[in-house]
Design a protein around this motif. Structure first.
Motif, PDB file in Angstrom:
ATOM      1  N   VAL A  21       0.839  -1.185   0.000  1.00 22.29           N
ATOM      2  CA  VAL A  21       0.000   0.000   0.000  1.00 22.29           C
ATOM      3  C   VAL A  21       0.879   1.241   0.000  1.00 22.29           C
ATOM      4  N   VAL A  25      -1.559   6.783   0.962  1.00 21.64           N
ATOM      5  CA  VAL A  25      -2.943   6.417   1.273  1.00 21.64           C
ATOM      6  C   VAL A  25      -3.274   6.734   2.722  1.00 21.64           C
ATOM      7  N   PHE A  26      -2.323   6.541   3.607  1.00 19.86           N
ATOM      8  CA  PHE A  26      -2.579   6.672   5.045  1.00 19.86           C
ATOM      9  C   PHE A  26      -1.832   7.839   5.682  1.00 19.86           C
ATOM     10  N   MET A  55     -12.649   3.744   7.245  1.00 12.22           N
ATOM     11  CA  MET A  55     -11.764   4.212   6.179  1.00 12.22           C
ATOM     12  C   MET A  55     -11.450   5.701   6.271  1.00 12.22           C
ATOM     13  N   GLN A  61      -6.356   0.239   8.535  1.00 11.95           N
ATOM     14  CA  GLN A  61      -6.427  -0.179   7.138  1.00 11.95           C
ATOM     15  C   GLN A  61      -7.288  -1.431   7.025  1.00 11.95           C
ATOM     16  N   TYR A  84      -9.416   3.609  -1.096  1.00  5.24           N
ATOM     17  CA  TYR A  84      -7.989   3.858  -0.910  1.00  5.24           C
ATOM     18  C   TYR A  84      -7.365   4.461  -2.167  1.00  5.24           C
ATOM     19  N   LYS A  87      -8.059   8.119  -1.887  1.00  4.83           N
ATOM     20  CA  LYS A  87      -7.197   8.765  -0.897  1.00  4.83           C
ATOM     21  C   LYS A  87      -5.803   9.042  -1.447  1.00  4.83           C
ATOM     22  N   SER A  88      -5.282   8.087  -2.187  1.00  6.16           N
ATOM     23  CA  SER A  88      -3.901   8.198  -2.664  1.00  6.16           C
ATOM     24  C   SER A  88      -3.773   8.890  -4.003  1.00  6.16           C
ATOM     25  N   TYR A  92      -5.344   1.334  -6.872  1.00  6.98           N
ATOM     26  CA  TYR A  92      -5.144   0.465  -5.701  1.00  6.98           C
ATOM     27  C   TYR A  92      -5.993  -0.781  -5.844  1.00  6.98           C
TER      28      TYR A  92
END
Length: 450
Positions: A21, A25-26, A55, A61, A84, A87-88, A92
């Motif tokens: 990942v 994303v996070f 999420m 995750q 995701y 987000k990124s 994904y």
């Protein structure tokens, strides 16, 4: 052409293989600092509430999804992957799939699980999850029967895992008025609490429904779980062509008790919070209800039930009351409901203010530093993640969730027996009533029994 479940699962697995990942994303949360979560049951509630809320947070995750319906399984995987990716800002496809929850629970890389299944699966799955070393977010109601609920709460206590019941009216988001109401009551702003009124709707009867072929994408035997074998028909389970429509199982007593637990678990929990009865229950219960005389759906319709607690406080639950919780003291009253709620007996009726009192001065009251301050927790999923990561107290732990659900089930048993019942909340048994005690549990199919 319809694919078999086995072929569909193989195909899903091929495109759902885990990937690394991207950190973007996070945000700043390294993979080792994130809570890895598996989602068991990825239908309406999971998609619209549990997956959606988890999420939002970069320190968690969702790494895997599980469902006995491969159509829903694929849609759940796609939902998480798309979230995701958004987000990124990059493609994904790292969410893996499991058609068997036991495989998910055995996975060493999963720390915790969301359980968003039909009611009859809640307690059995939660027990197996905590015994597998997983922390759990469990959709309400806590159980199908009081015996299952007790087994679930005991398993959580024995394992020390963090289990949060989805009683989201306790959180500061989205409805902080419930915390405010309970805190005002606990601090005597309406005097000595005497009575609580709870408004809940009933459910309508349904049509007759003949047997249908089991869809190739559904493991119907696993879906039935501990409950008896009955023929498949779509309105007994969930819609095959919709992820948003209300499923039929909600109106079948084989899988739940109807609105008395489905929504009652929320309101009874808030009532217990204000009553300071979160880890106990009533000592006497009685009431009546109308049940359908024909059709597949057989949960209660219009009803009125009552309870008395050992300290003399009483409770009435009825569809004829406004949807919400009313605390009545010897010096006034407070009524609380969700924003935008309507009367339980008339869904098309007027809107209700979310927090009301017999005197506006009650709502303006300030809680002093030496008074009772109830836990001010964030939104339920955020609170659960905080408990896992930092040991923060849970706002709706297993024992409290069980007691709210068991009280609802006591009211349901009173509906079924139509007589006054005496209850020992410590032993969790009816006094001198073997027939009522027989309703504390249900026979379970050997293959799925606890």
């Amino acid at each position: 052409m319809q694919l078999s479940r086995r072929t569909a699962i193989k195909g899903l697995a091929a495109v759902g293989a885990p990937m690394i990942v991207p950190a973007s994303v996070f945000g700043a949360n390294a993979p080792s600092n994130r809570v890895a979560i598996g989602a068991i049951g990825v239908g309406r509630i999971s998609r619209g509430h549990d997956i959606k809320e988890v999420m939002k947070h970069g320190d968690a995750q969702i790494v895997a999804v599980c469902d006995v319906d491969t159509r829903r399984l694929a849609a759940g995987r796609d939902l998480v992957d798309a979230g995701y990716a958004e987000k990124s800002g990059k493609s994904y496809s790292g969410t893996r799939i499991h058609a068997d929850y036991r495989e998910l629970l055995a996975a060493k890389d999963i720390d915790a699980v969301l359980i968003s299944t039909p009611d009859h699966q809640h307690a059995p799955l939660a027990i197996q999850a905590v015994r597998a070393g997983k922390d759990v977010y469990l959709q309400k109601p806590a159980s199908l029967t009081i015996a299952e609920g007790r087994a679930m709460a005991d398993a959580v206590a024995a394992t020390g895992r963090k289990l949060q019941i989805g009683s989201q009216q306790r959180g500061q988001q989205p409805w902080p008025q419930f915390h405010r109401a309970a805190e005002l009551v606990r601090n005597g702003r309406i005097g000595a609490l005497k009575h609580v009124e709870i408004g809940l709707p009933g459910d309508p009867a349904g049509p007759e429904a003949p047997p249908m072929p089991i869809p190739a994408n559904l493991d119907y035997d696993a879906w039935l779980g501990t409950t008896p074998e009955v023929y498949y028909t779509e309105i007994r389970v969930h819609p095959q062509n919709s992820l948003e429509d209300r499923p039929g199982w909600l109106r079948c007593e084989q899988f739940g008790a109807g609105m008395i637990t489905g929504w009652g678990s929320h309101h009874v929990d808030i009532a217990h919070w204000g009553m300071d009865m979160e880890r106990s229950g009533p000592v006497e219960i009685w009431g009546r209800a109308e049940f359908p005389k024909s059709g597949l759906w057989d949960v209660h319709g219009p009803f009125e039930t009552h309870a008395r607690y050992a300290n003399g406080m009483t409770m009435t639950i009825s569809g004829a009351l406004p949807n919400g919780v009313k605390f009545v003291g010897d010096k006034g009253w407070i009524f609380v409901t969700r924003s935008g709620s309507v009367t339980a007996s008339d869904p098309g009726g007027p809107q209700i203010m979310p927090l009301q009192a017999s005197d506006p001065k009650i709502l303006a009251s300030v809680i002093g530093p030496d008074e009772v301050h109830l836990l001010k927790a964030p939104e339920q999923h955020r609170n659960w993640l905080d408990a896992i990561r930092t040991g923060a107290p849970l706002s709706a732990p297993a024992e409290i969730g069980h007691r709210a659900c068991s009280t609802c089930l006591l009211h349901h048993i009173a509906m079924k027996t139509r007589r006054r019942l005496r209850w020992d909340p410590l032993a969790e048994r009816f006094l001198g009533d073997d027939a009522a005690n027989a309703l504390l549990s249900r026979p379970q199919r050997a293959r799925y029994a606890l």
